[in-house]
Scaffold this motif. Structure first.
Motif: not given
Length: 332
Positions: A154-165, A188-195, A199-200
């Motif tokens: 899967l190739l995905i282009t997403a901002y923070v909230n949608d990448s996590i979702l 690569v946003a700082k929120e991605f791994i903590p959220a 699962s990341a």
């Protein structure tokens, strides 16, 4: 000025900064959809505009003389993405069917269009493509469509909230993939791994900066120490972009010896900022006649044990790529 991620606000704030605040240069914005109208305003008034991170390819195809971009644009990053996939295929990795998911603003749609075009060039089959608004709150139907199409990579282009979702929903729907590969953005946003926690793990993403540079590049370590003293944490992907843009613009203003926008623009055009003075992994900053930094190149990172590790290109890799990702049932 805060564009709020809204194109009309970006346009009006650029007007205000130029006409009321009398600025002599602009830096911005985050989203390409905000950079496009605000840089149009700067072009009309003859004010230099440097973008640290907006990657929509056609931003540098408008024939503008006042617009400059440091970061690699989408087409460059997507081309590198397929070079990476081709290298993996050469190594005997099973890529299977390609799936594409993207938020449907200028950035996401432009990236997806480029991915569809290059998939054919590199001999990959796109089994499914889904586009969605970045404000989406449920991507179940999108994930089920990818699952029904037997997507493997899967190739995905997403901002923070949608990448996590997306990541949460992929796990919930037990969609087992060989790889999930982001195009920077939220991955690569700082929120991605903590959220996401564990699962990341094993998510891949293109990037223009890696936390590994803090230890491996002296100047990056020094700047990070100052940032950490102020913010209480290490830099993540976007602070280095912004920092670099400020330094490059400041260098141009110093060389110009003037706050006249035309003189500053001339100095920006003549920029040849050395790589050893950058906290980015680039050879430098030097603009072509379209305003694009010719030295900006992407990396590919993978989340391994909660950290972003460089896995491509091989000459600067800190880890070997884990491929395929373990199935969800096999993870602890």
């Amino acid at each position: 000025a805060d564009s709020q991620g809204k194109p009309e606000v970006a346009r009006s704030e650029a007007e205000r900064l130029i006409n009321q605040e009398k600025v002599v240069a602009l830096l911005g914005a985050y989203a390409s959809s905000s950079t496009a109208p605000s840089s149009q305003v700067a072009e009309r008034y003859g004010v230099p505009y440097v973008t640290p991170e907006s990657t929509r390819a056609d931003l540098t195809e408008r024939g503008y003389k006042w617009f400059f971009r440091n970061i690699p644009y989408d087409a460059m990053a997507v081309e590198e993405q397929f070079k990476f996939l081709a290298e993996l295929k050469k190594q005997g990795k099973d890529l299977g069917n390609i799936g594409i998911a993207n938020e449907n603003s200028l950035w996401g749609q432009g990236s997806a269009d480029e991915q569809k075009k290059l998939a054919g060039k590199y001999g990959f089959k796109v089994a499914a493509a889904v586009a969605y608004p970045k404000e989406i709150t449920d991507v179940t139907s999108e994930v089920l469509k990818l699952k029904a199409a037997n997507v493997n990579t899967l190739l995905i282009t997403a901002y923070v909230n949608d990448s996590i979702l997306f990541q949460k929903t992929i796990k919930e729907q037990n969609l087992n993939l060989n790889a999930i590969i982001g195009l920077e953005g939220g991955h690569v946003a700082k929120e991605f791994i903590p959220a996401l926690g564990k699962s990341a793990e094993f998510v891949l993403t293109s990037a223009t900066w890696s936390p590994g540079l803090i230890a491996s590049k002296e100047i990056c370590g020094k700047v990070n120490a100052m940032f950490k003293e102020k913010k209480g944490r290490d830099m993540s992907a976007y602070q280095p972009h912004a920092f670099t843009a400020v330094m490059v613009l400041a260098d141009a203003i110093n060389r110009a010896g003037s706050t006249d926008p035309e003189v500053i623009r001339k100095a920006i055009v003549e920029t040849n900022y050395p790589g050893e003075s950058l906290i980015m992994p680039w050879k430098g900053v030097k603009y072509d006649n379209k305003g694009q930094n010719t030295f900006g190149t992407p990396l590919f990172l993978q989340i391994i044990n909660g950290k972003y590790e460089v896995v491509y290109p091989a000459d600067i890799a800190t880890k070997k790529v884990v491929w395929p990702m373990p199935q969800w049932s096999e993870r602890k």
